[in-house]
Design a protein around this motif. Sequence first.
Motif, PDB file in Angstrom:
ATOM      1  N   ASN A 120      42.870 -39.267 -35.187  1.00  0.00           N
ATOM      2  CA  ASN A 120      42.497 -37.844 -35.153  1.00  0.00           C
ATOM      3  C   ASN A 120      41.114 -37.628 -34.528  1.00  0.00           C
ATOM      4  N   LEU A 121      40.649 -38.631 -33.774  1.00  0.00           N
ATOM      5  CA  LEU A 121      39.396 -38.579 -33.006  1.00  0.00           C
ATOM      6  C   LEU A 121      38.128 -38.620 -33.851  1.00  0.00           C
ATOM      7  N   LYS A 122      38.217 -39.110 -35.085  1.00  0.00           N
ATOM      8  CA  LYS A 122      37.004 -39.337 -35.875  1.00  0.00           C
ATOM      9  C   LYS A 122      36.250 -40.493 -35.228  1.00  0.00           C
ATOM     10  N   LEU A 123      34.975 -40.291 -34.928  1.00  0.00           N
ATOM     11  CA  LEU A 123      34.148 -41.285 -34.247  1.00  0.00           C
ATOM     12  C   LEU A 123      33.196 -41.915 -35.253  1.00  0.00           C
ATOM     13  N   THR A 124      33.013 -43.226 -35.140  1.00  0.00           N
ATOM     14  CA  THR A 124      32.175 -43.953 -36.089  1.00  0.00           C
ATOM     15  C   THR A 124      31.138 -44.788 -35.354  1.00  0.00           C
ATOM     16  N   PHE A 125      29.906 -44.756 -35.861  1.00  0.00           N
ATOM     17  CA  PHE A 125      28.869 -45.684 -35.398  1.00  0.00           C
ATOM     18  C   PHE A 125      28.100 -46.183 -36.609  1.00  0.00           C
ATOM     19  N   TYR A 126      27.334 -47.266 -36.418  1.00  0.00           N
ATOM     20  CA  TYR A 126      26.543 -47.861 -37.494  1.00  0.00           C
ATOM     21  C   TYR A 126      25.076 -47.521 -37.291  1.00  0.00           C
ATOM     22  N   ILE A 150      30.781 -33.334 -27.216  1.00  0.00           N
ATOM     23  CA  ILE A 150      31.505 -33.203 -28.479  1.00  0.00           C
ATOM     24  C   ILE A 150      30.579 -32.613 -29.527  1.00  0.00           C
ATOM     25  N   GLU A 151      31.077 -31.607 -30.236  1.00  0.00           N
ATOM     26  CA  GLU A 151      30.369 -31.069 -31.394  1.00  0.00           C
ATOM     27  C   GLU A 151      31.184 -31.436 -32.615  1.00  0.00           C
ATOM     28  N   GLY A 152      30.489 -31.853 -33.667  1.00  0.00           N
ATOM     29  CA  GLY A 152      31.221 -32.258 -34.850  1.00  0.00           C
ATOM     30  C   GLY A 152      30.378 -32.224 -36.106  1.00  0.00           C
ATOM     31  N   THR A 153      31.020 -32.580 -37.186  1.00  0.00           N
ATOM     32  CA  THR A 153      30.381 -32.646 -38.488  1.00  0.00           C
ATOM     33  C   THR A 153      30.219 -34.120 -38.849  1.00  0.00           C
ATOM     34  N   GLU A 179      18.779 -58.216 -48.780  1.00  0.00           N
ATOM     35  CA  GLU A 179      19.016 -56.776 -48.806  1.00  0.00           C
ATOM     36  C   GLU A 179      19.273 -56.287 -47.380  1.00  0.00           C
ATOM     37  N   ASN A 180      20.086 -55.234 -47.259  1.00  0.00           N
ATOM     38  CA  ASN A 180      20.269 -54.600 -45.961  1.00  0.00           C
ATOM     39  C   ASN A 180      20.345 -53.093 -46.135  1.00  0.00           C
ATOM     40  N   HIS A 181      20.144 -52.394 -45.047  1.00  0.00           N
ATOM     41  CA  HIS A 181      20.147 -50.927 -45.061  1.00  0.00           C
ATOM     42  C   HIS A 181      21.232 -50.386 -44.134  1.00  0.00           C
ATOM     43  N   PHE A 182      22.310 -51.133 -44.034  1.00  0.00           N
ATOM     44  CA  PHE A 182      23.435 -50.787 -43.186  1.00  0.00           C
ATOM     45  C   PHE A 182      24.203 -49.598 -43.751  1.00  0.00           C
ATOM     46  N   CYS A 183      24.594 -48.700 -42.867  1.00  0.00           N
ATOM     47  CA  CYS A 183      25.531 -47.651 -43.245  1.00  0.00           C
ATOM     48  C   CYS A 183      26.315 -47.249 -41.996  1.00  0.00           C
ATOM     49  N   LEU A 184      27.377 -46.521 -42.204  1.00  0.00           N
ATOM     50  CA  LEU A 184      28.097 -46.029 -41.038  1.00  0.00           C
ATOM     51  C   LEU A 184      28.114 -44.516 -41.075  1.00  0.00           C
ATOM     52  N   VAL A 185      28.197 -43.956 -39.885  1.00  0.00           N
ATOM     53  CA  VAL A 185      28.248 -42.503 -39.728  1.00  0.00           C
ATOM     54  C   VAL A 185      29.588 -42.155 -39.105  1.00  0.00           C
ATOM     55  N   GLU A 186      30.243 -41.173 -39.688  1.00  0.00           N
ATOM     56  CA  GLU A 186      31.511 -40.687 -39.166  1.00  0.00           C
ATOM     57  C   GLU A 186      31.332 -39.259 -38.686  1.00  0.00           C
ATOM     58  N   ILE A 187      31.895 -38.975 -37.528  1.00  0.00           N
ATOM     59  CA  ILE A 187      31.797 -37.637 -36.953  1.00  0.00           C
ATOM     60  C   ILE A 187      33.207 -37.098 -36.753  1.00  0.00           C
ATOM     61  N   ILE A 188      33.459 -35.955 -37.363  1.00  0.00           N
ATOM     62  CA  ILE A 188      34.735 -35.263 -37.202  1.00  0.00           C
ATOM     63  C   ILE A 188      34.511 -34.156 -36.162  1.00  0.00           C
ATOM     64  N   PRO A 189      35.085 -34.312 -34.969  1.00  0.00           N
ATOM     65  CA  PRO A 189      34.871 -33.299 -33.931  1.00  0.00           C
ATOM     66  C   PRO A 189      35.574 -31.976 -34.251  1.00  0.00           C
ATOM     67  N   TYR A 190      34.926 -30.870 -33.888  1.00  0.00           N
ATOM     68  CA  TYR A 190      35.583 -29.567 -33.968  1.00  0.00           C
ATOM     69  C   TYR A 190      35.577 -28.867 -32.607  1.00  0.00           C
ATOM     70  N   PHE A 219      38.111 -27.665 -25.780  1.00  0.00           N
ATOM     71  CA  PHE A 219      39.095 -27.793 -26.847  1.00  0.00           C
ATOM     72  C   PHE A 219      38.410 -27.450 -28.154  1.00  0.00           C
ATOM     73  N   SER A 220      39.016 -26.577 -28.935  1.00  0.00           N
ATOM     74  CA  SER A 220      38.468 -26.179 -30.236  1.00  0.00           C
ATOM     75  C   SER A 220      39.502 -26.483 -31.308  1.00  0.00           C
ATOM     76  N   LYS A 221      39.053 -27.098 -32.393  1.00  0.00           N
ATOM     77  CA  LYS A 221      39.950 -27.463 -33.486  1.00  0.00           C
ATOM     78  C   LYS A 221      40.203 -26.226 -34.343  1.00  0.00           C
TER      79      LYS A 221
END
Length: 181
Positions: A51-57, A89-92, A139-150, A167-169
Amino acid sequence: MATVYLKEIREELQKVLTEKDHPFRFFTLATVGLDQVARLRTVVLRDVSENLKLTFYTDKRSKKITHIKENKRVSLLLYHPTKLLQLKIEGTASYKDDDATKEKYWSKLDSYAKKQYTTSRSPGSNLINPQNLEYLSEENHFCLVEIIPYKIEYLKLSQPHHIRVRFSKVGTQWESEYLVP
């Protein structure tokens, strides 16, 4: 007719997962925090869902996480120089740093990548000598970010005419409209 462009967007984003040198692998992320100043940085696209959710670390102490906490609306810019294709892309955005998420994704990283999330000081901190950067071992400070495009804007520079489609969702569907390039 515009569905062909949405199909191309999906295909190009999915190629990032199998083609290490794909131009969309590195993209520009823009955030705006409480200071109302757009902040831009390059991040690495790590996953694209159906569904085009984009992820980066990222490091959870970074300014981008602070900005996402303050304003979850983000913009992305991707460019493919060979195909003369730009995606805006614009997203949340949301971030995940729970143990289950970290365990699942942390194990996929090589030791060099893992080291980047273990600095003793947060990203952007003053540093007198880069050679003296200290790393944490437990210890680590790793996290992931997910972006849901609209919203996704497709721009293809081509002859005889450039093609631009927004394209608009709406619900679960993508509605499209052609724009003047």
